[in-house]
Design a protein around this motif. Structure first.
Motif, PDB file in Angstrom:
ATOM      1  N   MET A  51       0.832  -1.204   0.000  1.00  0.00           N
ATOM      2  CA  MET A  51       0.000   0.000   0.000  1.00  0.00           C
ATOM      3  C   MET A  51       0.865   1.252   0.000  1.00  0.00           C
ATOM      4  O   MET A  51       0.558   2.244  -0.673  1.00  0.00           O
ATOM      5  CB  MET A  51      -0.942  -0.017   1.210  1.00  0.00           C
ATOM      6  CG  MET A  51      -2.010  -1.096   1.127  1.00  0.00           C
ATOM      7  SD  MET A  51      -3.135  -1.107   2.544  1.00  0.00           S
ATOM      8  CE  MET A  51      -4.035   0.399   2.257  1.00  0.00           C
ATOM      9  N   GLN A  52       1.984   1.218   0.743  1.00  0.00           N
ATOM     10  CA  GLN A  52       2.904   2.360   0.751  1.00  0.00           C
ATOM     11  C   GLN A  52       3.547   2.527  -0.618  1.00  0.00           C
ATOM     12  O   GLN A  52       3.742   3.653  -1.091  1.00  0.00           O
ATOM     13  CB  GLN A  52       3.973   2.161   1.823  1.00  0.00           C
ATOM     14  CG  GLN A  52       4.891   3.364   2.015  1.00  0.00           C
ATOM     15  CD  GLN A  52       4.127   4.597   2.473  1.00  0.00           C
ATOM     16  OE1 GLN A  52       3.306   4.531   3.380  1.00  0.00           O
ATOM     17  NE2 GLN A  52       4.376   5.735   1.824  1.00  0.00           N
ATOM     18  N   TRP A  53       3.858   1.407  -1.273  1.00  0.00           N
ATOM     19  CA  TRP A  53       4.423   1.484  -2.627  1.00  0.00           C
ATOM     20  C   TRP A  53       3.467   2.222  -3.564  1.00  0.00           C
ATOM     21  O   TRP A  53       3.903   3.007  -4.412  1.00  0.00           O
ATOM     22  CB  TRP A  53       4.678   0.079  -3.166  1.00  0.00           C
ATOM     23  CG  TRP A  53       5.881  -0.603  -2.598  1.00  0.00           C
ATOM     24  CD1 TRP A  53       6.841  -0.064  -1.787  1.00  0.00           C
ATOM     25  CD2 TRP A  53       6.249  -1.979  -2.797  1.00  0.00           C
ATOM     26  NE1 TRP A  53       7.788  -1.005  -1.470  1.00  0.00           N
ATOM     27  CE2 TRP A  53       7.462  -2.189  -2.073  1.00  0.00           C
ATOM     28  CE3 TRP A  53       5.697  -3.034  -3.500  1.00  0.00           C
ATOM     29  CZ2 TRP A  53       8.106  -3.425  -2.047  1.00  0.00           C
ATOM     30  CZ3 TRP A  53       6.335  -4.264  -3.486  1.00  0.00           C
ATOM     31  CH2 TRP A  53       7.532  -4.455  -2.761  1.00  0.00           C
ATOM     32  N   ALA A  54       2.162   1.932  -3.424  1.00  0.00           N
ATOM     33  CA  ALA A  54       1.177   2.607  -4.272  1.00  0.00           C
ATOM     34  C   ALA A  54       1.093   4.094  -3.937  1.00  0.00           C
ATOM     35  O   ALA A  54       0.863   4.929  -4.819  1.00  0.00           O
ATOM     36  CB  ALA A  54      -0.187   1.948  -4.121  1.00  0.00           C
ATOM     37  N   ARG A  55       1.285   4.415  -2.679  1.00  0.00           N
ATOM     38  CA  ARG A  55       1.207   5.819  -2.269  1.00  0.00           C
ATOM     39  C   ARG A  55       2.398   6.626  -2.766  1.00  0.00           C
ATOM     40  O   ARG A  55       2.258   7.805  -3.112  1.00  0.00           O
ATOM     41  CB  ARG A  55       1.116   5.912  -0.744  1.00  0.00           C
ATOM     42  CG  ARG A  55      -0.177   5.370  -0.167  1.00  0.00           C
ATOM     43  CD  ARG A  55      -0.192   5.442   1.354  1.00  0.00           C
ATOM     44  NE  ARG A  55      -0.203   6.811   1.840  1.00  0.00           N
ATOM     45  CZ  ARG A  55      -0.289   7.152   3.134  1.00  0.00           C
ATOM     46  NH1 ARG A  55      -0.379   6.192   4.048  1.00  0.00           N
ATOM     47  NH2 ARG A  55      -0.285   8.408   3.487  1.00  0.00           N
ATOM     48  N   GLY A  57       4.435   5.779  -5.415  1.00  0.00           N
ATOM     49  CA  GLY A  57       4.734   5.623  -6.830  1.00  0.00           C
ATOM     50  C   GLY A  57       5.720   4.530  -7.168  1.00  0.00           C
ATOM     51  O   GLY A  57       6.142   4.403  -8.324  1.00  0.00           O
ATOM     52  N   HIS A  58       6.094   3.697  -6.211  1.00  0.00           N
ATOM     53  CA  HIS A  58       7.008   2.578  -6.481  1.00  0.00           C
ATOM     54  C   HIS A  58       6.349   1.552  -7.404  1.00  0.00           C
ATOM     55  O   HIS A  58       7.031   0.875  -8.166  1.00  0.00           O
ATOM     56  CB  HIS A  58       7.423   1.919  -5.169  1.00  0.00           C
ATOM     57  CG  HIS A  58       8.349   0.762  -5.333  1.00  0.00           C
ATOM     58  ND1 HIS A  58       9.629   0.895  -5.839  1.00  0.00           N
ATOM     59  CD2 HIS A  58       8.192  -0.571  -5.089  1.00  0.00           C
ATOM     60  CE1 HIS A  58      10.209  -0.285  -5.884  1.00  0.00           C
ATOM     61  NE2 HIS A  58       9.368  -1.192  -5.443  1.00  0.00           N
ATOM     62  N   ILE A  59       5.017   1.439  -7.316  1.00  0.00           N
ATOM     63  CA  ILE A  59       4.261   0.623  -8.268  1.00  0.00           C
ATOM     64  C   ILE A  59       3.220   1.515  -8.935  1.00  0.00           C
ATOM     65  O   ILE A  59       2.828   2.547  -8.383  1.00  0.00           O
ATOM     66  CB  ILE A  59       3.574  -0.593  -7.603  1.00  0.00           C
ATOM     67  CG1 ILE A  59       2.581  -0.124  -6.520  1.00  0.00           C
ATOM     68  CG2 ILE A  59       4.591  -1.574  -7.056  1.00  0.00           C
ATOM     69  CD1 ILE A  59       1.716  -1.243  -5.953  1.00  0.00           C
ATOM     70  N   ASP A  60       2.781   1.099 -10.116  1.00  0.00           N
ATOM     71  CA  ASP A  60       1.745   1.856 -10.824  1.00  0.00           C
ATOM     72  C   ASP A  60       0.346   1.466 -10.374  1.00  0.00           C
ATOM     73  O   ASP A  60      -0.544   2.316 -10.293  1.00  0.00           O
ATOM     74  CB  ASP A  60       1.860   1.602 -12.331  1.00  0.00           C
ATOM     75  CG  ASP A  60       3.158   2.118 -12.905  1.00  0.00           C
ATOM     76  OD1 ASP A  60       3.364   3.338 -12.885  1.00  0.00           O
ATOM     77  OD2 ASP A  60       3.967   1.284 -13.357  1.00  0.00           O
ATOM     78  N   MET A  61       0.146   0.163 -10.088  1.00  0.00           N
ATOM     79  CA  MET A  61      -1.206  -0.303  -9.793  1.00  0.00           C
ATOM     80  C   MET A  61      -1.211  -1.314  -8.657  1.00  0.00           C
ATOM     81  O   MET A  61      -0.388  -2.233  -8.621  1.00  0.00           O
ATOM     82  CB  MET A  61      -1.842  -0.940 -11.036  1.00  0.00           C
ATOM     83  CG  MET A  61      -3.270  -1.434 -10.822  1.00  0.00           C
ATOM     84  SD  MET A  61      -3.982  -2.201 -12.314  1.00  0.00           S
ATOM     85  CE  MET A  61      -4.294  -0.756 -13.326  1.00  0.00           C
ATOM     86  N   PHE A  62      -2.147  -1.126  -7.731  1.00  0.00           N
ATOM     87  CA  PHE A  62      -2.419  -2.097  -6.672  1.00  0.00           C
ATOM     88  C   PHE A  62      -3.573  -2.978  -7.162  1.00  0.00           C
ATOM     89  O   PHE A  62      -4.631  -2.474  -7.543  1.00  0.00           O
ATOM     90  CB  PHE A  62      -2.818  -1.374  -5.390  1.00  0.00           C
ATOM     91  CG  PHE A  62      -2.965  -2.277  -4.189  1.00  0.00           C
ATOM     92  CD1 PHE A  62      -2.044  -2.228  -3.161  1.00  0.00           C
ATOM     93  CD2 PHE A  62      -4.016  -3.174  -4.088  1.00  0.00           C
ATOM     94  CE1 PHE A  62      -2.171  -3.065  -2.054  1.00  0.00           C
ATOM     95  CE2 PHE A  62      -4.149  -4.007  -3.007  1.00  0.00           C
ATOM     96  CZ  PHE A  62      -3.223  -3.959  -1.978  1.00  0.00           C
ATOM     97  N   VAL A  63      -3.372  -4.281  -7.129  1.00  0.00           N
ATOM     98  CA  VAL A  63      -4.362  -5.240  -7.611  1.00  0.00           C
ATOM     99  C   VAL A  63      -5.005  -5.947  -6.424  1.00  0.00           C
ATOM    100  O   VAL A  63      -4.326  -6.620  -5.651  1.00  0.00           O
ATOM    101  CB  VAL A  63      -3.704  -6.275  -8.548  1.00  0.00           C
ATOM    102  CG1 VAL A  63      -4.718  -7.318  -8.988  1.00  0.00           C
ATOM    103  CG2 VAL A  63      -3.090  -5.583  -9.750  1.00  0.00           C
ATOM    104  N   ASN A 190      -1.094   7.755  -7.480  1.00  0.00           N
ATOM    105  CA  ASN A 190      -1.270   9.133  -7.929  1.00  0.00           C
ATOM    106  C   ASN A 190       0.002   9.695  -8.575  1.00  0.00           C
ATOM    107  O   ASN A 190      -0.027  10.760  -9.184  1.00  0.00           O
ATOM    108  CB  ASN A 190      -1.683  10.023  -6.759  1.00  0.00           C
ATOM    109  CG  ASN A 190      -3.092   9.719  -6.283  1.00  0.00           C
ATOM    110  OD1 ASN A 190      -3.940   9.285  -7.056  1.00  0.00           O
ATOM    111  ND2 ASN A 190      -3.350   9.934  -5.003  1.00  0.00           N
ATOM    112  N   PHE A 191       1.129   8.974  -8.427  1.00  0.00           N
ATOM    113  CA  PHE A 191       2.389   9.410  -9.026  1.00  0.00           C
ATOM    114  C   PHE A 191       2.713   8.640 -10.306  1.00  0.00           C
ATOM    115  O   PHE A 191       3.773   8.829 -10.888  1.00  0.00           O
ATOM    116  CB  PHE A 191       3.532   9.229  -8.021  1.00  0.00           C
ATOM    117  CG  PHE A 191       3.418  10.127  -6.824  1.00  0.00           C
ATOM    118  CD1 PHE A 191       3.799  11.456  -6.904  1.00  0.00           C
ATOM    119  CD2 PHE A 191       2.905   9.653  -5.630  1.00  0.00           C
ATOM    120  CE1 PHE A 191       3.690  12.297  -5.797  1.00  0.00           C
ATOM    121  CE2 PHE A 191       2.797  10.483  -4.527  1.00  0.00           C
ATOM    122  CZ  PHE A 191       3.177  11.805  -4.609  1.00  0.00           C
ATOM    123  N   SER A 192       1.811   7.767 -10.732  1.00  0.00           N
ATOM    124  CA  SER A 192       2.061   6.957 -11.925  1.00  0.00           C
ATOM    125  C   SER A 192       1.608   7.685 -13.181  1.00  0.00           C
ATOM    126  O   SER A 192       0.538   8.305 -13.201  1.00  0.00           O
ATOM    127  CB  SER A 192       1.317   5.622 -11.816  1.00  0.00           C
ATOM    128  OG  SER A 192       1.363   4.934 -13.050  1.00  0.00           O
TER     129      SER A 192
END
Length: 238
Positions: A51-55, A57-63, A190-192
């Motif tokens: 979840m932190q990665w999604a916040r 921008g480390h990942i583009d999408m959380f599935v 939001n950073f993707s």
């Protein structure tokens, strides 16, 4: 497009070892994005870290996010939901829990990242339940085995699969009616740069839902088939 999700949510998203994460949620994403876009699935990590990665921008999408009730500055949840997840009560076979009202006075557990919002028709008073928090379904099953808790509440698919893979070390039973039904979503960081394509991705989700893509993926999933095979065996006779 870099993806990740929960390591403990089969068949949507789960880790098969420390290096690889798989699941039909990732396959669903591959069906809705243009074929020229390369999909990369990040290595497994604890749910809160993903979840932190999604916040950040480390990942583009959380599935496989099981709620859309998050602050808008965390990430952008895509609608509609890609599928649903039913949460049920699991307990040691022979305890004769058998109905919701008998949970009062017993010791229970829920997953640490779980928001419990039961169906209002159940009239379940959450504040009156004795609920611990545990990090995983496997740990919840272990707590039942050690008799530290009497029951736990968790997603049906994941629990049945985890229990099956553990060798059925605890004689589990399950209440037939789910406590709640969670919608399962995709979410964009939001950073993707993918956020620029939010509208088109949501349109593809809608098309995929109408054509039954997720249902087809579920039917093809070995884990889902195993869960269905075990489902009725877990419902204890009165």
């Amino acid at each position: 497009m870099r993806l990740s999700g929960s390591p403990d949510m089969p068949p949507i998203s789960y880790a098969i070892n420390d290096e690889k994460q798989v699941g039909i949620g990732f396959e669903f994403v591959r069906t809705i994005i243009p074929k020229e876009i390369t999909v990369e699935v990040a290595k497994p990590a604890p749910m809160q870290r993903v979840m932190q990665w999604a916040r950040d921008g480390h990942i583009d999408m959380f599935v496989g996010l099981q709620s859309d009730d998050y602050p808008e500055d965390w990430f952008t949840v895509l609608h509609p939901a890609i599928t649903d997840s039913a949460y049920a009560v699991f307990y040691r076979r022979g305890k004769r829990v058998m109905n919701i009202n008998k949970l009062y006075g017993l010791r229970g557990a829920i997953l640490r990242d779980m928001s419990l919002k039961p169906d209002p028709a159940l009239n379940l008073e959450i504040d009156n339940l004795q609920l611990l928090h545990t990090d995983s379904i496997a740990k919840a099953i272990q707590l039942v085995k050690l008799k530290r808790i009497d029951y736990f509440i968790a997603p049906q698919w994941q629990t049945i699969n985890t229990w099956f893979e553990s060798g059925k070390t605890v004689p589990l039973a399950m209440l037939p009616e789910p406590i709640q039904i969670n919608h399962v979503y995709l979410a964009l960081s939001n950073f993707s740069p993918c956020l620029d394509h939010k509208a088109s991705i949501e349109l593809e989700i809608e098309k995929a839902k109408r054509s039954g893509v997720m249902e087809a993926l579920l039917e093809q999933s070995f884990l889902y088939t195993k869960a269905i095979d075990q489902f009725y065996n877990l419902i204890e006779s009165p």
